[in-house]
Design an enzyme around this catalytic site. Structure first.
Site, PDB file in Angstrom:
ATOM      1  N   GLU A 204       0.794  -1.381  -0.392  1.00  0.00           N
ATOM      2  CA  GLU A 204      -0.010  -0.156   0.169  1.00  0.00           C
ATOM      3  C   GLU A 204       0.790   1.346   0.318  1.00  0.00           C
ATOM      4  O   GLU A 204       0.804   2.603   0.667  1.00  0.00           O
ATOM      5  CB  GLU A 204      -1.241   0.043   1.221  1.00  0.00           C
ATOM      6  CG  GLU A 204      -2.228  -1.203   1.398  1.00  0.00           C
ATOM      7  CD  GLU A 204      -2.754  -1.341   2.294  1.00  0.00           C
ATOM      8  OE1 GLU A 204      -3.712  -1.195   1.651  1.00  0.00           O
ATOM      9  OE2 GLU A 204      -2.774  -0.898   3.579  1.00  0.00           O
TER      10      GLU A 204
HETATM   11  N1  IFG Z   1      -4.477  -3.802   4.257  1.00  0.00           N
HETATM   12  C1  IFG Z   1      -2.898  -3.488   4.761  1.00  0.00           C
HETATM   13  C2  IFG Z   1      -3.831  -3.759   5.909  1.00  0.00           C
HETATM   14  C3  IFG Z   1      -4.895  -3.772   7.387  1.00  0.00           C
HETATM   15  C4  IFG Z   1      -5.378  -4.915   6.130  1.00  0.00           C
HETATM   16  C5  IFG Z   1      -7.084  -4.561   7.485  1.00  0.00           C
HETATM   17  C6  IFG Z   1      -2.458  -5.830   3.788  1.00  0.00           C
HETATM   18  C7  IFG Z   1      -1.189  -6.140   3.355  1.00  0.00           C
HETATM   19  C8  IFG Z   1      -5.954  -4.455   4.616  1.00  0.00           C
HETATM   20  N2  IFG Z   1      -2.091  -3.970   4.759  1.00  0.00           N
HETATM   21  O1  IFG Z   1      -3.328  -6.221   4.234  1.00  0.00           O
HETATM   22  O2  IFG Z   1      -2.382  -2.871   7.176  1.00  0.00           O
HETATM   23  O3  IFG Z   1      -3.998  -2.729   7.107  1.00  0.00           O
HETATM   24  O4  IFG Z   1      -8.159  -4.936   6.722  1.00  0.00           O
END
Ligand code: IFG
Length: 509
Positions: free
Chosen positions: A319
């Protein structure tokens, strides 16, 4: 009484594993036990063995005192009735590296007329066997267990659980509690998400403000915290005693607001960021153009790697919406070699596929199948953590009070209804090291929350990772065994979710 008859009676009494008489028909044969993860091979034999509270060890090779004490302590927690005489049950441990077993975790577990024999290549195999035997001791009901042989080995070598201790801080004891529960189901990797926008959770000698400042925040504020390096090593040791390997994750270059709030010089504009208490993602980035950034990352990787015996270091990489793609690629291509420099193999979320991956790199698939496939094409292995099946912070259904549902609702049946090697076209069994169930911390604050989201779904992941499913192990078959584990959850004080799809048995059943 004739001499013959007397002899027959004596023989009958002497042999522990005698032919099951009508009164013992209630004795479970070993194939009837609700073992999770399902064992791979099981053969019943005639007769049964009485299980006694007194344990007689016969450790045929160099004895692992800690393991022996742990088994003894747990045996006596389960088998409490002393019975009338001081008879004991023999537990024979044979560690023999010449055994024809598939892996260090493989084992034979035999219930026979003289007692119980565990054979393995290593202490790790003995420990996995002990989890199986522990379940049998809890579930046996009668004083006796049917005779037979279990030959067992893991399908995948990596069965992991991740706990995000950055969004909300969890104490050493809360982390140990979860690790101890994972061990019962043969989970063998524990991934700690140690840093994020809302918090930095491990002390770094060369960058003390990371915890002095970055350790004080968390989602919604409140008393946060961090682990000293001694406390981190205590967790690592606790996990190692349960043959669980810790995988530390420092998420870079995104998810770094806590570091950017601790050191102005890590920001491109040399201005400290404010601490962050919200739940947004994707807004932060280290400054990829500054040399100090790479000194920072190297210091962190070095200090944590030096106190991490396991083979992996996780660099996150997810992200990174605030990092232009070419900057991101430049950054991870400088950081990935630092992991190797300090003796570890790199794991990253699937976005790291954009970089140059060393042959032993692992891409953790969570949402983007192209990233996973591209990682495979670059020669990397894949750790399967599909958000829509394996994210423990996803709600069971719309009534679940905690968790998210951006990847969909995951009830206990959905959590069980997938196999890693058939999920993504282009990611085959030979590309996969195993599976991991991440539990993100935005909406959880204590052990009850962890257990409510992790149990019972985690048992499905444990079985997906350990057992060949075969045609007979349908959801309907599995959920019968799972229902019986409701009794174990109660005995072990696990605060599990009573998914209405499962006809839970309780300790009184
Ligand atoms: N995606 C983010 C996490 C977390 C997650 C919550 C990944 C690799 C959403 N990154 O999953 O940091 O915020 O469900």
């Amino acid at each position: 009484m004739s001499r013959f008859f007397l002899t027959a009676i004596c023989l009958w009494l002497l042999i522990g594993c005698h032919h099951v008489s009508h009164s013992e028909n209630s004795v479970k044969s070993i194939s009837e036990f609700a073992l999770i993860p399902k064992v791979n091979q099981i053969e019943d034999a005639s007769g049964s063995l009485q299980i006694r509270a007194k344990l007689d060890f016969n450790w045929k090779t160099n004895q692992n005192e800690d393991l022996k004490n742990r088994i003894t302590q747990q045996w006596q927690q389960i088998i409490t009735d002393q019975g009338t005489d001081d008879a004991s049950t023999l537990l024979e441990i044979i560690i023999d590296t010449t055994l024809d077993l598939k892996s260090e975790e493989s084992y034979h577990l035999e219930i026979h007329e003289h007692g119980i024999t565990i054979s393995a290549l290593s202490d790790e195999g003995v420990y996995r066997a002990w989890q199986t035997l522990r379940q049998m001791l809890y579930l046996k009901g009668e004083h006796s267990i049917g005779c037979g042989l279990i030959i067992d080995f893991p399908k995948y070598s990596y069965r992991g659980a991740m706990l995000d201790v950055a969004r909300h801080f969890f104490s050493v004891d809360e982390v140990k509690r979860y690790i101890n529960q994972l061990a019962f189901y043969k989970i063998n990797y524990f991934h700690m998400h140690l840093s994020d926008d809302q918090g930095w959770r491990i002390h770094i000698d060369r960058w003390p403000l990371l915890t002095e400042i970055g350790g004080t925040s968390q989602v919604d504020g409140g008393e946060a915290g961090f682990y000293t390096q001694d406390e981190y090593q205590d967790i690592v040791q606790y996990a190692a005693e349960r043959f669980i390997t810790v995988v530390p994750e420092i998420d870079v270059p995104g998810h770094t607001n806590a570091a950017l709030a601790s050191y102005a010089e890590l920001n491109c504009d040399n201005k400290k960021r404010d601490r962050y208490y919200g739940r947004e993602v994707g807004f932060s980035t280290l400054c990829v153009d500054k040399e100090i950034t790479y000194q920072f990352v190297e210091d962190v990787i070095r200090e944590i790697s030096q106190i991490t015996p396991g083979p992996y270091f996780h660099i996150g990489g997810d992200e990174t919406h605030a990092t232009p793609e070419e900057d991101y690629i430049q950054f991870i291509n400088r950081v990935i070699p630092l992991v190797g420099k300090y003796g570890k193999k790199v794991i990253g979320w699937d976005e790291i596929n954009l970089g140059e991956l060393p042959p032993d790199a692992v891409v953790q698939y969570w949402a983007n199948t192209e990233n996973a496939v591209n990682g495979v094409q670059k020669g990397a292995k894949v750790l399967m953590s599909p958000a829509s099946y394996a994210y423990l912070d996803m709600k069971y259904d719309s009534l679940t009070p905690i968790g998210y549902h951006w990847a969909g609702y995951i009830d206990t049946q959905r959590a069980y209804s997938w196999t890693p090697e058939t999920l993504v076209e282009g990611v085959e069994k030979e590309n996969i090291i195993g599976i991991e169930a991440p539990l993100w911390g935005e909406t959880i604050t204590n052990s009850d929350d962890i257990e409510y989201l992790a149990f019972p779904r985690l048992l499905g992941y444990a079985e997906i990772g350990w057992s060949e499913r075969g045609d007979s192990r349908t959801w309907d078959e599995y959920k019968k065994d799972l229902a019986i584990h409701g009794k174990l959850f109660e005995k072990l004080g696990i605060h599990f979710y009573r998914d209405p799809k499962v006809n839970w048995l309780t300790a009184s059943d």
